[in-house]
Write an enzyme that holds these catalytic residues in place. Structure first.
Site, mmCIF file in Angstrom:
data_model
loop_
_atom_site.group_PDB
_atom_site.id
_atom_site.type_symbol
_atom_site.label_atom_id
_atom_site.label_comp_id
_atom_site.label_asym_id
_atom_site.label_seq_id
_atom_site.Cartn_x
_atom_site.Cartn_y
_atom_site.Cartn_z
ATOM 1 C CB SER A 98 -10.568 16.402 -20.581
ATOM 2 O OG SER A 98 -10.520 17.782 -20.260
ATOM 3 C CD GLU A 99 -10.598 18.728 -15.344
ATOM 4 O OE1 GLU A 99 -9.846 17.988 -16.007
ATOM 5 O OE2 GLU A 99 -10.277 19.877 -14.983
ATOM 6 C CG ASN A 100 -14.730 18.376 -20.335
ATOM 7 O OD1 ASN A 100 -13.583 17.918 -20.293
ATOM 8 N ND2 ASN A 100 -15.322 18.671 -21.475
#
Lengths: 218, 231
Positions: A46-48
């Site tokens: 997840s890109e966070n």
């Protein structure tokens, strides 16, 4: 019959390959994680800032410091790792993530995608979508074949502001699986009980239809 | 070198109208909530805020928007905020939307002494308008410039008196790059410990990037999308 959201997610899950790192967008793509084929190991990014995203936490075990890119509370799997946003997009831009699944408002026959802005309406921003589509080698779009007014979203050319150009390789809708190559959509599979004629009538872009179009097996 | 200041108001000394601030966090996760509350109290105006998101109506940067303290937002995603929408549509608030990876890298570049870089993100879209395009390995890229700020305000889990920081889970997000890119970087931490207590092998942000550090008084840590499964 046309697939529901779960059906689309199940069909996309069949594309997963053992050992892949996968980024799932918000909406239908998130559901893909629930239908990983047996005997296959994949890890979700997840890109966070997490690799090794697990299921939602049990009630009472939510951690405000542990969320996904949709800002939902999540858990971390064994062997998970956290990192900062620059590192996260180095993974994405550097093509270390094997598959990106995301939603779209429109897709065109040369692989353009529009999914972040409707002019005149509130603009919420592109988030990580532009970085993801510009760099990922393998992008699958999960979307509905037509909008609420019945107009096709599988187009010759996108009408909405673009998120990326020439990047989409495969589209899975409630009606069909299509590949994009040589500037055309190619019909690969149809949803159980859906006719080729229906798919043709709901596809505005150029669609190559082989003699035999198998039904999806879900 | 001791970077400790006694409280949030001392930490924010020097922040004035018209300044550019970087504010760490992703959604409401890992935001410097004590400092944001203090900025509201200070009433500084015409701020340019560089932050991935703009908070929600009554928490995070949404609090500064409520008080009309923000002139311009530089972000990647700004939904979830009605007051934001109102100010943006009425033209009171300027908004610069940037792809999330480019935003992170532009902050990192600002802190790392790299004035600009080429990225494929946004090529062929309105993000690329007016930007130099160059082809590398057969693929077009656009030129993006570094971002810097008068002050960067970041939030960490633990920090020591030297300003070394450790973040927890996904609350790390934009904080490390913003810490690098502030002319003055303020770190608000949940737990402030003496130098030597943090394992030097496990520090995420070296203290050289941090000028002021303090322990936040309280952390609400609001959850934006509480999602659970049943047992």
């Amino acid at each position: 019959m046309a697939l529901d959201k779960v059906g689309i997610a199940k069909r996309i899950a069949q594309e997963l390959k053992d050992g892949w790192y996968v980024n799932l967008g918000i909406g239908i793509p998130t559901l893909v994680a629930n239908y990983i084929p047996e005997g296959i190991e994949v890890e979700f990014q997840s890109e966070n800032g997490i690799l090794g995203m697990g299921p939602f936490p049990f009630e009472g075990e939510e951690d405000a410091d542990l969320i996904n890119a949709g800002k939902q509370t999540i858990t971390a799997t064994k062997g998970a790792v956290f990192f900062d946003s620059a590192m996260s997009f180095a993974m994405i831009r550097g093509q270390h993530v094997q598959l990106t699944v995301l939603g779209a408002m429109e897709v065109s026959q040369n692989g353009d995608i529009a999914n972040w802005k409707i002019p005149g309406k509130m603009v919420k921003g592109m988030g990580g979508a532009m970085d993801l589509v510009a760099s990922a080698d393998n992008i699958i779009v999960a979307m509905m074949h037509s909008n609420k007014a019945g107009e096709s979203k599988i187009l010759k050319e996108c009408t909405l502001p673009l998120t990326g150009v020439g990047c989409v390789k495969k589209v899975v809708t409630e009606l069909a699986v299509m590949e994009i190559k040589d500037g055309k959509f190619h019909l690969i599979e149809r949803a159980p009980g859906v006719s080729v004629e229906e798919i043709i009538s709901k596809t505005e872009g150029e669609l190559v239809v082989p003699d035999n179009v198998p039904e999806m097996v879900l | 070198m001791n970077k400790v200041v006694s409280n949030v108001s001392e930490a924010l000394i020097g922040i004035e109208d018209n300044m550019t601030l970087m504010v760490g966090g992703f959604g409401l996760c890992g935001i410097p909530e004590n400092s944001i509350a203090e900025l509201v109290k200070l009433g500084v105006k015409n701020l340019t805020c560089i932050s991935n998101n703009a908070g929600v109506d009554d928490f995070g940067l949404g609090l500064l928007l409520q008080q009309k303290q923000v002139k311009k937002m530089i972000s990647s995603y700004v939904g979830e905020n009605d007051e934001f929408e109102r100010q943006m549509l009425s033209g009171e608030l300027e908004v610069d939307l940037i792809p999330q990876g480019s935003l992170a890298e532009r902050c990192r570049a600002g802190g790392a002494g790299i004035p600009a870089f080429f990225t494929p993100a946004g090529y062929g879209t309105e993000v690329a308008e007016g930007k130099e395009v160059r082809v590398f390995n057969g693929k077009p890229h656009i030129l993006e410039s570094a971002l810097e700020a008068d002050f960067a305000i970041v939030k960490a889990w633990k920090g020591d008196t030297e300003g070394n920081l450790v973040y927890k889970a996904t609350a790390r997000n934009f904080n490390p790059m913003m810490a690098m890119a502030g002319k003055i970087t303020i770190a608000e931490v949940e737990e402030l410990v003496p130098a030597g207590e943090l394992d030097p092998n496990q520090i995420h942000t070296p203290g050289i990037f941090v000028q002021r550090i303090f322990q936040g008084e309280k952390f609400e840590k609001r959850i934006e999308q509480r999602t659970v499964r049943s047992k």
